[in-house]
Design a protein around this motif. Sequence first.
Motif, mmCIF file in Angstrom:
data_model
loop_
_atom_site.group_PDB
_atom_site.id
_atom_site.type_symbol
_atom_site.label_atom_id
_atom_site.label_comp_id
_atom_site.label_asym_id
_atom_site.label_seq_id
_atom_site.Cartn_x
_atom_site.Cartn_y
_atom_site.Cartn_z
ATOM 1 N N ASN A 228 0.826 -1.202 0.000
ATOM 2 C CA ASN A 228 0.000 0.000 0.000
ATOM 3 C C ASN A 228 0.862 1.254 0.000
ATOM 4 O O ASN A 228 0.479 2.276 -0.585
ATOM 5 C CB ASN A 228 -0.931 -0.004 1.214
ATOM 6 N N ALA A 229 2.022 1.198 0.643
ATOM 7 C CA ALA A 229 2.926 2.355 0.641
ATOM 8 C C ALA A 229 3.412 2.650 -0.778
ATOM 9 O O ALA A 229 3.498 3.823 -1.181
ATOM 10 C CB ALA A 229 4.112 2.093 1.560
ATOM 11 N N GLU A 230 3.732 1.620 -1.550
ATOM 12 C CA GLU A 230 4.145 1.834 -2.939
ATOM 13 C C GLU A 230 3.004 2.419 -3.762
ATOM 14 O O GLU A 230 3.214 3.314 -4.598
ATOM 15 C CB GLU A 230 4.605 0.510 -3.551
ATOM 16 N N ALA A 231 1.793 1.906 -3.539
ATOM 17 C CA ALA A 231 0.645 2.440 -4.255
ATOM 18 C C ALA A 231 0.408 3.899 -3.901
ATOM 19 O O ALA A 231 0.130 4.734 -4.776
ATOM 20 C CB ALA A 231 -0.601 1.614 -3.942
ATOM 21 N N ALA A 232 0.540 4.249 -2.614
ATOM 22 C CA ALA A 232 0.331 5.632 -2.191
ATOM 23 C C ALA A 232 1.356 6.560 -2.825
ATOM 24 O O ALA A 232 1.025 7.682 -3.240
ATOM 25 C CB ALA A 232 0.408 5.720 -0.669
ATOM 26 N N ALA A 233 2.604 6.108 -2.918
ATOM 27 C CA ALA A 233 3.638 6.930 -3.546
ATOM 28 C C ALA A 233 3.316 7.171 -5.019
ATOM 29 O O ALA A 233 3.491 8.284 -5.537
ATOM 30 C CB ALA A 233 5.005 6.261 -3.391
ATOM 31 N N ALA A 234 2.830 6.129 -5.706
ATOM 32 C CA ALA A 234 2.462 6.275 -7.117
ATOM 33 C C ALA A 234 1.271 7.217 -7.277
ATOM 34 O O ALA A 234 1.223 8.031 -8.214
ATOM 35 C CB ALA A 234 2.146 4.911 -7.709
ATOM 36 N N ILE A 235 0.311 7.109 -6.374
ATOM 37 C CA ILE A 235 -0.856 7.992 -6.431
ATOM 38 C C ILE A 235 -0.434 9.446 -6.216
ATOM 39 O O ILE A 235 -0.925 10.366 -6.877
ATOM 40 C CB ILE A 235 -1.913 7.563 -5.392
ATOM 41 N N GLY A 236 0.523 9.660 -5.291
ATOM 42 C CA GLY A 236 1.003 11.010 -5.046
ATOM 43 C C GLY A 236 1.628 11.641 -6.275
ATOM 44 O O GLY A 236 1.534 12.861 -6.474
ATOM 45 N N LYS A 237 2.248 10.826 -7.124
ATOM 46 C CA LYS A 237 2.829 11.345 -8.364
ATOM 47 C C LYS A 237 1.746 11.647 -9.400
ATOM 48 O O LYS A 237 1.837 12.645 -10.123
ATOM 49 C CB LYS A 237 3.815 10.331 -8.940
ATOM 50 N N ALA A 238 0.742 10.779 -9.478
ATOM 51 C CA ALA A 238 -0.300 10.942 -10.500
ATOM 52 C C ALA A 238 -1.358 11.963 -10.107
ATOM 53 O O ALA A 238 -1.946 12.610 -10.975
ATOM 54 C CB ALA A 238 -0.972 9.589 -10.773
ATOM 55 N N ALA B 164 3.793 -5.077 -18.352
ATOM 56 C CA ALA B 164 4.259 -3.856 -19.009
ATOM 57 C C ALA B 164 4.150 -2.652 -18.085
ATOM 58 O O ALA B 164 4.782 -1.624 -18.343
ATOM 59 C CB ALA B 164 3.449 -3.606 -20.282
ATOM 60 N N HIS B 165 3.334 -2.772 -17.028
ATOM 61 C CA HIS B 165 3.075 -1.642 -16.136
ATOM 62 C C HIS B 165 3.658 -1.916 -14.755
ATOM 63 O O HIS B 165 3.283 -2.897 -14.102
ATOM 64 C CB HIS B 165 1.571 -1.392 -15.992
ATOM 65 N N GLY B 166 4.561 -1.060 -14.305
ATOM 66 C CA GLY B 166 4.884 -1.008 -12.896
ATOM 67 C C GLY B 166 3.790 -0.248 -12.174
ATOM 68 O O GLY B 166 2.837 0.265 -12.793
ATOM 69 N N ILE B 167 3.902 -0.115 -10.866
ATOM 70 C CA ILE B 167 2.827 0.530 -10.119
ATOM 71 C C ILE B 167 2.686 2.003 -10.513
ATOM 72 O O ILE B 167 1.567 2.517 -10.629
ATOM 73 C CB ILE B 167 3.018 0.367 -8.585
ATOM 74 N N ASP B 168 3.774 2.697 -10.795
ATOM 75 C CA ASP B 168 3.668 4.094 -11.204
ATOM 76 C C ASP B 168 2.913 4.230 -12.522
ATOM 77 O O ASP B 168 1.996 5.058 -12.657
ATOM 78 C CB ASP B 168 5.060 4.721 -11.354
ATOM 79 N N GLY B 169 3.294 3.425 -13.504
ATOM 80 C CA GLY B 169 2.632 3.499 -14.808
ATOM 81 C C GLY B 169 1.187 3.063 -14.745
ATOM 82 O O GLY B 169 0.318 3.645 -15.426
ATOM 83 N N ALA B 170 0.902 2.037 -13.941
ATOM 84 C CA ALA B 170 -0.467 1.543 -13.832
ATOM 85 C C ALA B 170 -1.372 2.591 -13.197
ATOM 86 O O ALA B 170 -2.481 2.855 -13.681
ATOM 87 C CB ALA B 170 -0.498 0.248 -13.026
#
Length: 311
Positions: A240-250, A287-293
């Motif tokens: 969830n921490a990785e997902a939150a970091a990706a959401i913060g970028k998007a 093809a998608h890491g968590i940031d791209g997804a």
Amino acid sequence: MILVTGGLGFIGAHVARALLALGESCLLTRHSAAPRDVPDGAVAERLDMTDRDAFLALGARYAITGIVHLASTPLHGADVVAEMRANTSGLLNAFDAARAWGVRRVCVASTIGVYAGVRGTPFREDAPLPPGVPHPIPAFKRSAEALASAIAGHADFEAVCLRIGAVWGPGGRADSPFFAIPGLVNAAVRAEPYAKKVYAGDGIDALYAPDCGRAIALLQTAGTLHHAIYNVGSGRVTTNAEAAAAIGKAVPGAPIEMAEGRSPESPDEDYRLDVARLHADTGFTPAHGIDGAVADYVTWLGGRTEDSPDR
């Protein structure tokens, strides 16, 4: 032409797009009336999968060479016996059709849930499954795997079972009871805090829906498969921490709140699927890491209107 039962549903739509990208034509079925957005290159038919005659009649109108059987009746109603009967009937009709049409391969949707009670992760396809299943859905999927194995042993087609993990993304649920990622993204796009308590250290083998569709399409079209069961997942845990970091970028400034550590109810290890078979026989990698997804899903959510059908 590849028949995808349930091909206008969540995972089925992504499978269809992936098959089309590989140069295949597709026939997509759904029990209810078809939505408006049938992909270019595909055709759609309404089908009650329990109606054997209607199922077999598709072969008179289309030159079907393969089947991806994803359609199911949800096993959460009051009459679980009727739902089991409907799903088993649909599965047997798919096998009957494969035999009648001379189909080379039938891919059958299973679930990570069949591993319930298995100790140790990553889950491998050759892991012994303990007796007893606590929920009707994995119970049916186990029975479907057994039927596929028995029937394929006496037929001229391959039956390949796909143990699909936690899939999220365009067309899927805005919130999942099993993992937090889709709910976190949807809440961020709405500029709202996520309503559930989330622990940063919890995670799961989460596969973005377009990647899931491509994995299944590759299994359906591969020249040679060496196994009858394949895990379909990312092969890694996304926290969830990785997902939150990706959401913060998007979605900069999204109101994301998380508790530190892991939930008291979380397992000792987060579940993930061993995808060595999938990679070896198809070359699949996500093809998608968590940031791209997350970025792709945010874009998709932003482009929807209130009357847009789920894809």
